[in-house]
Design a protein around this motif. Structure first.
Motif, short mmCIF file in Angstrom:
data_model
loop_
_atom_site.label_atom_id
_atom_site.label_comp_id
_atom_site.label_asym_id
_atom_site.label_seq_id
_atom_site.Cartn_x
_atom_site.Cartn_y
_atom_site.Cartn_z
N SER A 88 0.84 -1.19 0.00
CA SER A 88 0.00 0.00 0.00
C SER A 88 0.88 1.24 0.00
O SER A 88 1.57 1.54 0.97
N LYS A 89 0.82 1.98 -1.12
CA LYS A 89 1.62 3.20 -1.20
C LYS A 89 1.14 4.22 -0.18
O LYS A 89 1.92 5.01 0.35
N ILE A 90 -0.16 4.18 0.12
CA ILE A 90 -0.70 5.13 1.11
C ILE A 90 -0.13 4.82 2.50
O ILE A 90 0.31 5.71 3.21
N THR B 5 10.20 12.46 1.67
CA THR B 5 9.50 11.90 0.51
C THR B 5 8.70 13.04 -0.12
O THR B 5 8.55 14.10 0.48
N ALA B 6 8.17 12.81 -1.32
CA ALA B 6 7.40 13.85 -2.00
C ALA B 6 6.10 14.15 -1.23
O ALA B 6 5.47 13.23 -0.70
N ALA B 7 5.71 15.41 -1.21
CA ALA B 7 4.42 15.80 -0.62
C ALA B 7 3.31 15.10 -1.39
O ALA B 7 3.45 14.83 -2.58
N ILE C 69 0.74 10.37 -10.41
CA ILE C 69 -0.46 9.68 -9.95
C ILE C 69 -0.11 8.20 -9.76
O ILE C 69 0.45 7.58 -10.66
N LYS C 70 -0.44 7.66 -8.58
CA LYS C 70 -0.08 6.26 -8.28
C LYS C 70 -1.27 5.50 -7.73
O LYS C 70 -1.94 5.97 -6.82
N ALA C 71 -1.48 4.30 -8.27
CA ALA C 71 -2.46 3.39 -7.66
C ALA C 71 -1.92 2.98 -6.30
O ALA C 71 -0.72 2.76 -6.14
N GLN D 28 3.88 15.10 -5.43
CA GLN D 28 4.78 16.07 -6.02
C GLN D 28 5.77 15.35 -6.94
O GLN D 28 6.29 14.30 -6.60
N PHE D 29 6.01 15.92 -8.10
CA PHE D 29 6.93 15.37 -9.08
C PHE D 29 8.35 15.76 -8.66
O PHE D 29 8.64 16.95 -8.54
N LEU D 30 9.19 14.77 -8.40
CA LEU D 30 10.56 15.06 -7.97
C LEU D 30 11.52 14.94 -9.14
O LEU D 30 11.32 14.11 -10.03
N PHE D 31 12.60 15.73 -9.09
CA PHE D 31 13.62 15.67 -10.14
C PHE D 31 14.95 15.24 -9.52
O PHE D 31 15.16 15.44 -8.33
N LEU E 77 11.01 7.41 -3.15
CA LEU E 77 9.94 7.29 -4.14
C LEU E 77 9.02 6.13 -3.77
O LEU E 77 7.82 6.19 -3.98
N GLU E 78 9.63 5.06 -3.27
CA GLU E 78 8.83 3.88 -2.91
C GLU E 78 9.68 2.97 -2.03
O GLU E 78 10.90 3.06 -2.03
N PHE E 79 9.00 2.12 -1.29
CA PHE E 79 9.68 1.02 -0.62
C PHE E 79 9.26 -0.29 -1.27
O PHE E 79 8.08 -0.47 -1.61
#
Ligand code: AMP
Ligand code: GLY
Length: 427
Positions: free
Chosen positions: A104-106, A119-121, A145-147, A189-192, A285-287
């Motif tokens: 679960s990304k949330i 992490t990104a807002a 946008i992420k599921a 938020q889109f990170l660079f 970005l993710e775990f």
């Protein structure tokens, strides 16, 4: 008497795991479910799907398996570790609760927010109208946008324009392309910056980083085209300097393990942080709750310590007693894929040149999507092989990997010729 190991999974990561585990001095027998043609050279492959936890559990009991090692995320999020432990079986990997970090990304974002892990807002949406209204205000662009749930890496939509973000919401929440995994979304938020994979062993108290690595997710050279499961990887990633590694441990990895403990979750296994490095500042970005694929291939050829020893120590919560040694030489893995991948592709083509490739020194060909048909190795997936090599420099490792790649052929085979280009540029 040696131990009996069951490896769950059947891709390149699992071939690398089996290859490394087979070198352990105390291993008597390896099973792999379902395995592939490469793994079959030193393991007994059994036709059980990684998601069929009760069948795997019955198999482990019946065959007196001493240690089970889980490759992919799906069985972990389905609770394979809890089921095996209840049965009194030893298994390497995080519990179902801990695996929510990937499932679960949330959940992952909320833990990071609560414990101030960079992490990104983000904003969470449970209905498409609210998400659309938010995006139409326009000040969130660019956005990703992420599921929420597992989508095999396909549920993430970096969006530079409002239309792209709206289309992503439509695909996830209205068309339900990812089923229940898309019933909620994260807009972030889109990170660079430059991405890197930071993978650690942990027993829930001690945490030990592996060398850094980087994968190439895009299908075409120059990191263009659609995302794939990974077209190649290398280790180390020069963007992760020693100072940055310490910063990542201090601001992300140790706080994460402590945060989970605070939440009543003891994390045991491998924890993988996908990072964006923006001017020496790391953001998550993710775990992932498992080894990366294809990062595992270059990582494990560099691991000098017995992997079974490390896994046993983690299960027994005594990782702090272990010293883990790595080969300083860089390694690289070039993925050879089926024509058409990551879209539609055909299977069943005979693979030529495997014997010749195996003769290249300091190289090993890991199988991902392969099968045996009448004694002939044929293609059986999108990502087919991971040709892995090491050398005194990253350039040397790359040259050796492509030397082995050049021996291999099948109809429609495609691969990137620029794997590790960033590392070579750094050097
Ligand atoms: P994830 O599965 O969340 O790691 O996302 C897959 C890929 O999408 C990552 O490897 C990045 O290339 C990209 N991505 C994810 N989140 C972001 C973000 N916040 N900003 C920019 N790119 C991202
Ligand atoms: N290489 C990315 C992953 O394993 O998820």
């Amino acid at each position: 008497m040696g131990i009996r190991v069951l490896i769950v999974g059947g891709g390149g990561r699992e071939h690398a795991l089996a290859w490394k585990i087979a070198q352990g001095p105390r291993v008597a027998k390896i099973y792999c479910a379902p395995g592939n043609a490469g793994i079959a050279e030193f393991a007994e492959c059994v036709a059980i799907e990684p998601s069929d936890i009760s069948a795997l559990c019955r198999f482990a009991v019946k065959n007196a398996v001493d240690l089970t090692v889980v490759g992919p995320e799906l069985p972990l999020t389905l609770g394979i570790v809890d089921v095996f432990e209840k049965e009194g079986l030893r298994i390497f990997g995080p519990s179902q609760k801990a695996a929510r970090l990937e499932g679960s990304k949330i959940f992952a974002k909320e833990i990071m927010q609560k414990y101030a892990i960079p992490t990104a807002a983000f904003t969470v949406f449970a209905d498409a109208t609210a998400a659309r209204d938010y995006l139409l205000k326009g000040n969130s662009i660019p956005v990703v946008i992420k599921a929420d749930g597992l989508a095999a890496g396909k549920g993430v939509f970096p969006s530079l324009r409002v239309e792209d973000a709206l289309a992503a919401v439509d695909r996830i929440m209205i068309q339900c392309e990812f089923g229940a995994a898309g019933s909620k979304i994260v807009a972030e938020q889109f990170l660079f910056g430059e991405e890197a994979s930071f993978i650690c062993f942990t027993d829930g108290t001690s945490i030990i980083p592996m060398p850094s690595s980087q994968d190439h997710k895009r299908v075409f050279e120059g990191d263009r085209g659609p995302n794939t499961g990974g077209m190649g990887a290398y280790s180390p990633a020069p963007v992760i300097t020693a100072a940055l590694e310490e910063k990542i441990m201090q601001t992300i990895m140790r706080p994460l393990i402590a945060a989970l403990r605070e939440e009543g979750i003891r994390y045991k296994g491998v924890i993988y942080a996908g990072l964006m490095i923006d001017r020496d500042n790391p953001y998550v970005l993710e775990f992932n709750v498992r080894f990366g694929d294809p990062e595992t291939q270059p990582l494990l050829v560099r691991l000098k310590t017995d992997l079974v020893d490390i896994m046993q120590a983690i299960i027994d919560e005594r990782l702090s007693e272990i010293t883990i040694e790595w080969d300083p030489r860089p390694a690289v893995c070039v993925v050879l894929a089926s024509g058409g991948y990551p879209d539609k592709y055909e299977k069943g083509y005979p693979i030529l040149g495997l014997k010749e490739a195996a003769q290249v020194p300091d190289a090993v060909v890991f199988h991902a999507g392969t099968a045996l048909r009448d004694g002939q190795v044929v293609t059986d997936g999108g990502r087919v092989l991971g040709v892995t090599a090491w050398g005194i420099s990253i350039a040397d490792a790359v040259q050796r990997a492509y030397q082995a790649v050049n021996k291999i052929h099948w109809q429609g085979m495609h691969f990137r010729r620029d794997i590790a280009y960033r590392a070579i540029k750094h050097a």
